[in-house]
Scaffold this motif. Sequence first.
Motif, short mmCIF file in Angstrom:
data_model
loop_
_atom_site.label_atom_id
_atom_site.label_comp_id
_atom_site.label_asym_id
_atom_site.label_seq_id
_atom_site.Cartn_x
_atom_site.Cartn_y
_atom_site.Cartn_z
N THR A 113 1.18 -0.85 0.18
CA THR A 113 0.19 -0.19 -0.34
C THR A 113 1.36 1.42 -0.26
O THR A 113 1.53 1.12 0.79
N PRO A 114 0.82 1.78 -1.02
CA PRO A 114 0.06 2.24 -2.07
C PRO A 114 0.82 1.43 -3.20
O PRO A 114 1.28 0.67 -2.92
N GLU A 115 0.27 0.54 -4.45
CA GLU A 115 0.19 -0.45 -5.26
C GLU A 115 1.11 0.65 -6.33
O GLU A 115 2.00 -0.62 -7.24
N VAL A 116 0.89 2.10 -6.72
CA VAL A 116 1.15 3.09 -7.27
C VAL A 116 1.93 4.20 -6.46
O VAL A 116 1.37 4.36 -5.90
N VAL A 117 3.34 4.65 -7.14
CA VAL A 117 4.11 5.43 -6.30
C VAL A 117 5.10 6.23 -7.53
O VAL A 117 5.15 6.00 -8.32
N GLU A 118 4.88 7.25 -7.03
CA GLU A 118 6.29 8.23 -8.30
C GLU A 118 7.12 8.12 -7.83
O GLU A 118 7.64 8.10 -6.70
N ALA A 119 7.91 8.56 -8.70
CA ALA A 119 8.98 8.18 -8.01
C ALA A 119 9.87 9.55 -7.61
O ALA A 119 9.05 10.12 -7.33
N GLN A 142 12.48 7.36 -19.54
CA GLN A 142 11.70 5.65 -18.34
C GLN A 142 10.41 6.36 -17.81
O GLN A 142 10.03 6.82 -17.63
N ALA A 143 8.70 6.39 -18.84
CA ALA A 143 7.64 6.29 -18.07
C ALA A 143 7.08 5.94 -16.61
O ALA A 143 7.11 6.24 -15.80
N GLU A 144 7.78 4.79 -16.63
CA GLU A 144 7.39 3.71 -15.49
C GLU A 144 7.92 2.84 -15.50
O GLU A 144 9.25 2.25 -16.36
N ARG A 163 6.96 -19.16 -2.26
CA ARG A 163 7.45 -20.23 -3.76
C ARG A 163 6.91 -19.39 -5.33
O ARG A 163 7.92 -19.10 -6.07
N ARG A 164 5.88 -19.05 -4.87
CA ARG A 164 5.46 -18.31 -6.13
C ARG A 164 5.73 -16.47 -6.72
O ARG A 164 5.88 -15.87 -4.94
N GLU A 165 5.55 -15.80 -7.42
CA GLU A 165 5.90 -14.42 -7.41
C GLU A 165 5.11 -13.76 -7.12
O GLU A 165 3.92 -14.18 -6.86
N ASN A 166 5.68 -12.46 -5.88
CA ASN A 166 5.08 -11.75 -5.10
C ASN A 166 4.21 -10.69 -5.91
O ASN A 166 5.16 -10.53 -7.03
N SER A 167 3.59 -9.49 -5.35
CA SER A 167 3.39 -8.44 -6.13
C SER A 167 4.68 -7.38 -6.33
O SER A 167 5.01 -7.40 -5.89
N HIS A 168 3.34 -6.40 -7.02
CA HIS A 168 4.86 -5.53 -7.40
C HIS A 168 4.56 -4.23 -7.26
O HIS A 168 3.97 -4.14 -6.68
N VAL A 169 5.28 -3.37 -7.12
CA VAL A 169 4.87 -1.48 -7.00
C VAL A 169 5.62 -1.19 -7.70
O VAL A 169 6.24 -0.94 -8.22
N LEU A 170 4.55 -0.38 -8.62
CA LEU A 170 4.66 0.19 -9.94
C LEU A 170 4.87 1.69 -9.80
O LEU A 170 4.57 2.44 -8.96
N VAL A 171 6.13 1.50 -10.10
CA VAL A 171 6.92 3.37 -10.49
C VAL A 171 6.51 4.48 -11.54
O VAL A 171 6.98 3.72 -12.58
#
Length: 160
Positions: free
Chosen positions: A66-72, A129-131, A149-157
């Motif tokens: 939290t949050p899943e999307v952040v700014e640089a 690079q936009a994201e 074992r599985r891939e986890n969530s990512h944070v979008l920048v």
Amino acid sequence: MLDPSRVRGTVVDRLAPLREDQRAIEGLPVRLVVSLVVGAACLSVMLNLVNGVGGLAAAEVDVRPTPEVVEAGPQELTLRVVDAEGDPVSGATVIVDGGTASLDGVATAKTGADGTATVSVDPQLGANQAEGTLTLDVKPPAGGSYVDRRENSHVLVIQG
């Protein structure tokens, strides 16, 4: 010296009753079918016993950022570690690393009793690079029945 025709005749005479005996041909498939059925039944019983043992199973953990999307730029991320049922996992170590976005090193934090951890990150995007993404990894608590074992969530920048 032995006469080869006499020896050969003796062997042929001894094998003649075996050629006429039809029981071996009929009995072999029946024995194989019985063995196969008994083996399949035993395997089924063993698999049911193993599936019934709950102590051998390990629960998969996941990270919910939290949050899943952040700014640089400098950010605070709250990361919640949960098991397969959505219950919080305390004592897990969360690792945030640069994926396609860059970080100055690696940020780590340990989850509390509520399964959350807070990390400070400063993600940067490259020129044009936009994201990008930050990768999240979990090291389950020692002595628990958790695995990752599985891939986890990512944070979008994104570019701000």
